[in-house]
Write a protein that holds these residues in place. Structure first.
Motif, PDB file in Angstrom:
ATOM      1  N   VAL A  67     -19.388  -5.362 -44.185  1.00 47.32           N
ATOM      2  CA  VAL A  67     -19.817  -5.279 -42.320  1.00 47.32           C
ATOM      3  C   VAL A  67     -20.406  -3.582 -42.405  1.00 47.32           C
ATOM      4  CG1 VAL A  67     -18.782  -5.368 -40.315  1.00 47.32           C
ATOM      5  CG2 VAL A  67     -17.544  -6.810 -42.226  1.00 47.32           C
ATOM      6  N   LEU A  68     -21.117  -3.655 -41.440  1.00 45.67           N
ATOM      7  CA  LEU A  68     -22.267  -2.794 -41.298  1.00 45.67           C
ATOM      8  C   LEU A  68     -22.013  -2.307 -39.711  1.00 45.67           C
ATOM      9  CD1 LEU A  68     -24.592  -0.484 -41.636  1.00 45.67           C
ATOM     10  CD2 LEU A  68     -25.945  -2.077 -40.915  1.00 45.67           C
ATOM     11  N   ASP A  69     -20.896  -0.900 -39.205  1.00 43.35           N
ATOM     12  CA  ASP A  69     -21.009  -0.087 -37.963  1.00 43.35           C
ATOM     13  C   ASP A  69     -22.460   0.268 -37.426  1.00 43.35           C
ATOM     14  OD1 ASP A  69     -20.311  -0.146 -35.427  1.00 43.35           O
ATOM     15  OD2 ASP A  69     -18.290   0.547 -36.330  1.00 43.35           O
ATOM     16  N   VAL A  70     -23.617  -0.048 -37.085  1.00 46.70           N
ATOM     17  CA  VAL A  70     -24.641   0.769 -36.708  1.00 46.70           C
ATOM     18  C   VAL A  70     -24.214   2.061 -35.213  1.00 46.70           C
ATOM     19  CG1 VAL A  70     -26.846   0.839 -36.001  1.00 46.70           C
ATOM     20  CG2 VAL A  70     -26.117  -0.996 -37.643  1.00 46.70           C
ATOM     21  N   GLY A  71     -24.271   3.183 -35.222  1.00 45.60           N
ATOM     22  CA  GLY A  71     -24.072   4.233 -34.887  1.00 45.60           C
ATOM     23  C   GLY A  71     -22.424   4.207 -34.573  1.00 45.60           C
ATOM     24  N   CYS A  72     -21.849   3.880 -35.279  1.00 41.89           N
ATOM     25  CA  CYS A  72     -20.291   4.246 -35.970  1.00 41.89           C
ATOM     26  C   CYS A  72     -19.127   5.065 -34.737  1.00 41.89           C
ATOM     27  CB  CYS A  72     -19.323   3.877 -36.716  1.00 41.89           C
ATOM     28  SG  CYS A  72     -19.735   5.196 -37.998  1.00 41.89           S
ATOM     29  N   GLY A  73     -19.953   6.143 -33.559  1.00 36.04           N
ATOM     30  CA  GLY A  73     -19.214   7.374 -33.248  1.00 36.04           C
ATOM     31  C   GLY A  73     -17.885   7.211 -34.410  1.00 36.04           C
ATOM     32  N   PRO A  74     -16.915   7.175 -33.837  1.00 34.81           N
ATOM     33  CA  PRO A  74     -15.575   8.245 -33.996  1.00 34.81           C
ATOM     34  C   PRO A  74     -15.129   7.132 -35.097  1.00 34.81           C
ATOM     35  CG  PRO A  74     -15.398   8.495 -32.032  1.00 34.81           C
ATOM     36  CD  PRO A  74     -16.677   7.493 -31.570  1.00 34.81           C
ATOM     37  N   ARG A  82     -10.974  -3.846 -39.616  1.00 30.33           N
ATOM     38  CA  ARG A  82     -10.023  -3.665 -41.742  1.00 30.33           C
ATOM     39  C   ARG A  82      -9.489  -4.221 -41.259  1.00 30.33           C
ATOM     40  NH1 ARG A  82      -7.586  -2.898 -45.248  1.00 30.33           N
ATOM     41  NH2 ARG A  82      -6.841  -1.458 -46.290  1.00 30.33           N
ATOM     42  N   ASN A  83      -8.904  -4.770 -40.622  1.00 28.48           N
ATOM     43  CA  ASN A  83      -7.942  -5.901 -40.532  1.00 28.48           C
ATOM     44  C   ASN A  83      -8.260  -7.336 -40.604  1.00 28.48           C
ATOM     45  OD1 ASN A  83      -6.053  -3.867 -39.527  1.00 28.48           O
ATOM     46  ND2 ASN A  83      -6.039  -4.577 -37.566  1.00 28.48           N
ATOM     47  N   GLU A  84      -9.627  -7.543 -39.718  1.00 33.48           N
ATOM     48  CA  GLU A  84     -10.185  -8.912 -40.778  1.00 33.48           C
ATOM     49  C   GLU A  84     -10.619  -8.457 -42.293  1.00 33.48           C
ATOM     50  OE1 GLU A  84     -10.654 -11.037 -38.018  1.00 33.48           O
ATOM     51  OE2 GLU A  84      -9.650  -9.740 -36.800  1.00 33.48           O
ATOM     52  N   ILE A  85     -11.276  -7.972 -42.035  1.00 30.28           N
ATOM     53  CA  ILE A  85     -12.538  -7.932 -44.291  1.00 30.28           C
ATOM     54  C   ILE A  85     -11.075  -7.395 -44.805  1.00 30.28           C
ATOM     55  CG2 ILE A  85     -14.384  -7.321 -42.900  1.00 30.28           C
ATOM     56  CD1 ILE A  85     -14.158  -4.350 -44.341  1.00 30.28           C
ATOM     57  N   ARG A 105     -13.986  10.396 -40.353  1.00 27.61           N
ATOM     58  CA  ARG A 105     -13.693  10.680 -41.441  1.00 27.61           C
ATOM     59  C   ARG A 105     -12.184  11.037 -41.392  1.00 27.61           C
ATOM     60  NH1 ARG A 105     -18.369  13.512 -41.735  1.00 27.61           N
ATOM     61  NH2 ARG A 105     -19.873  11.834 -43.886  1.00 27.61           N
ATOM     62  N   THR A 106     -11.957  11.768 -40.023  1.00 28.72           N
ATOM     63  CA  THR A 106     -10.846  11.727 -40.123  1.00 28.72           C
ATOM     64  C   THR A 106      -9.414  10.627 -39.300  1.00 28.72           C
ATOM     65  OG1 THR A 106     -11.493  13.863 -38.370  1.00 28.72           O
ATOM     66  CG2 THR A 106      -8.500  12.999 -38.133  1.00 28.72           C
ATOM     67  N   ARG A 107     -10.123   9.826 -38.973  1.00 27.36           N
ATOM     68  CA  ARG A 107      -9.445   8.061 -38.230  1.00 27.36           C
ATOM     69  C   ARG A 107      -9.396   7.404 -40.882  1.00 27.36           C
ATOM     70  NH1 ARG A 107      -9.810   5.078 -33.320  1.00 27.36           N
ATOM     71  NH2 ARG A 107     -11.172   7.072 -32.617  1.00 27.36           N
ATOM     72  N   ILE A 108     -10.170   7.944 -40.934  1.00 25.31           N
ATOM     73  CA  ILE A 108      -9.825   6.874 -42.055  1.00 25.31           C
ATOM     74  C   ILE A 108      -8.932   7.745 -43.552  1.00 25.31           C
ATOM     75  CG2 ILE A 108     -11.390   6.469 -44.158  1.00 25.31           C
ATOM     76  CD1 ILE A 108     -14.025   6.497 -42.594  1.00 25.31           C
ATOM     77  N   GLU A 109      -9.406   8.845 -42.963  1.00 24.99           N
ATOM     78  CA  GLU A 109      -8.231   9.414 -44.068  1.00 24.99           C
ATOM     79  C   GLU A 109      -6.724   9.319 -43.491  1.00 24.99           C
ATOM     80  OE1 GLU A 109      -9.009  13.221 -43.688  1.00 24.99           O
ATOM     81  OE2 GLU A 109     -11.230  13.082 -45.028  1.00 24.99           O
ATOM     82  N   LYS A 114      -9.429   2.985 -48.260  1.00 25.85           N
ATOM     83  CA  LYS A 114     -10.024   3.595 -49.476  1.00 25.85           C
ATOM     84  C   LYS A 114     -11.183   2.512 -48.930  1.00 25.85           C
ATOM     85  CE  LYS A 114      -6.593   5.527 -51.058  1.00 25.85           C
ATOM     86  NZ  LYS A 114      -7.240   7.070 -51.297  1.00 25.85           N
ATOM     87  N   ASN A 115     -11.967   1.280 -48.613  1.00 25.34           N
ATOM     88  CA  ASN A 115     -13.026   0.569 -48.714  1.00 25.34           C
ATOM     89  C   ASN A 115     -13.960   0.909 -46.783  1.00 25.34           C
ATOM     90  OD1 ASN A 115     -11.035  -0.753 -46.686  1.00 25.34           O
ATOM     91  ND2 ASN A 115     -11.235  -3.217 -47.284  1.00 25.34           N
ATOM     92  N   VAL A 116     -13.806   2.520 -45.985  1.00 31.22           N
ATOM     93  CA  VAL A 116     -14.277   2.246 -45.078  1.00 31.22           C
ATOM     94  C   VAL A 116     -14.593   3.877 -45.432  1.00 31.22           C
ATOM     95  CG1 VAL A 116     -14.035   2.591 -42.899  1.00 31.22           C
ATOM     96  CG2 VAL A 116     -12.414   0.971 -43.763  1.00 31.22           C
ATOM     97  N   ARG A 117     -15.901   3.441 -45.125  1.00 25.67           N
ATOM     98  CA  ARG A 117     -17.076   4.865 -45.639  1.00 25.67           C
ATOM     99  C   ARG A 117     -17.759   5.050 -44.866  1.00 25.67           C
ATOM    100  NH1 ARG A 117     -18.191   4.535 -51.495  1.00 25.67           N
ATOM    101  NH2 ARG A 117     -17.124   2.848 -50.994  1.00 25.67           N
ATOM    102  N   VAL A 118     -18.227   6.375 -44.026  1.00 21.28           N
ATOM    103  CA  VAL A 118     -19.286   6.614 -43.159  1.00 21.28           C
ATOM    104  C   VAL A 118     -20.617   7.358 -43.895  1.00 21.28           C
ATOM    105  CG1 VAL A 118     -17.673   6.482 -41.087  1.00 21.28           C
ATOM    106  CG2 VAL A 118     -18.168   8.712 -42.196  1.00 21.28           C
ATOM    107  N   ARG A 119     -21.410   7.793 -43.560  1.00 19.29           N
ATOM    108  CA  ARG A 119     -22.231   8.348 -43.764  1.00 19.29           C
ATOM    109  C   ARG A 119     -23.565   8.397 -42.973  1.00 19.29           C
ATOM    110  NH1 ARG A 119     -27.178   4.571 -46.355  1.00 19.29           N
ATOM    111  NH2 ARG A 119     -28.647   6.359 -45.825  1.00 19.29           N
TER     112      ARG A 119
END
Length: 233
Positions: A67-74, A82-85, A105-109, A114-119
């Motif tokens: 899944v791609l989240d465009v303009g993902c913000g925080p 993540r619960n769905e995939i 990134r703080t939310r991810i950590e 491990k399968n959520v990344r941002v750029r």
């Protein structure tokens, strides 16, 4: 489901193609605006949660989806997606604001995903290593410097048959409250660097298939739309 091929963890503000000075100026204003709001997004996250949740429902995500989240913000959509995939899927978030990405990134950590990344990237020019099974843009397309080009980026990045859900804002579409539209326009411009020259719904309708508004809120100023990429495109 798309083949699982990981994006390179390289952060770059721009992808391919060239942009003009006006485009770059809009990006810089957006960066400044959203960096400013990056630590004060809680109210917006809560107020728009119901319509965001209903938009994600429309994607019909499955375990293992990419899944791609465009303009993902925080990262306000991350937990639900993540619960769905599940752990076998992958979620890639893209945003131009360093402040927003730091919070994402703080939310991810915090959750240990491990399968959520941002750029960091300009969504109008970004490219990805592998296609996505679904995409989502919440309160982001209307602040892009080129809405049509950002929409084309999403379309190009999806597998055939994939769905794209959009939550965004607009002036009051009908009724007596339209008298407030000049004030609403100024507020959107100040608060979010809204792009009045970029028509989100026209862009989606022109680029995607089966475009439909599935939900509205706040006197119609917020809406959720769903569309799909035709098989064979």
């Amino acid at each position: 489901m798309a083949t699982q091929k990981r994006d390179q963890p390289v952060e770059t503000p721009n992808g391919v193609g060239s942009v003009g000075e006006e485009h770059e100026d809009h990006l810089e204003r957006s960066r400044a605006v959203w960096d400013r709001w990056s630590d004060h997004y809680g109210m917006s996250e809560k107020d728009f949660e119901p319509i965001r949740e209903r938009a994600i429902d429309q994607l019909a995500l499955e375990p293992g989806d990419r899944v791609l989240d465009v303009g993902c913000g925080p990262g306000v959509n991350f937990e639900r997606i993540r619960n769905e995939i599940g752990a076998d899927g992958e979620l890639v978030g893209v945003d131009y604001s360093p402040g927003m990405l730091e919070n994402a990134r703080t939310r991810i950590e915090k959750h240990g995903w491990k399968n959520v990344r941002v750029r960091r990237a300009d969504a109008t020019t970004a490219e990805f290593d592998a296609p996505f099974d679904a995409a989502l843009a919440t309160l982001s397309l209307s602040v892009m410097p080129d809405v049509r080009r950002a929409t084309e980026t999403v379309h190009r990045s999806l597998v055939p048959g994939a769905r794209f859900a959009v939550v965004d804002v607009r002036p009051v579409p009908s009724g007596p409250a339209r008298v407030l539209n000049p004030l609403i326009w100024r507020f959107f411009r100040w608060y979010a660097n809204w792009n009045p020259d970029g028509d989100v719904m026209d862009s989606i309708d022109a680029v995607f298939d089966d475009f439909e508004i599935v939900d509205t809120a706040f006197a119609g100023t917020a809406y959720a739309a769903i569309c799909s990429k035709r098989n064979g495109d």
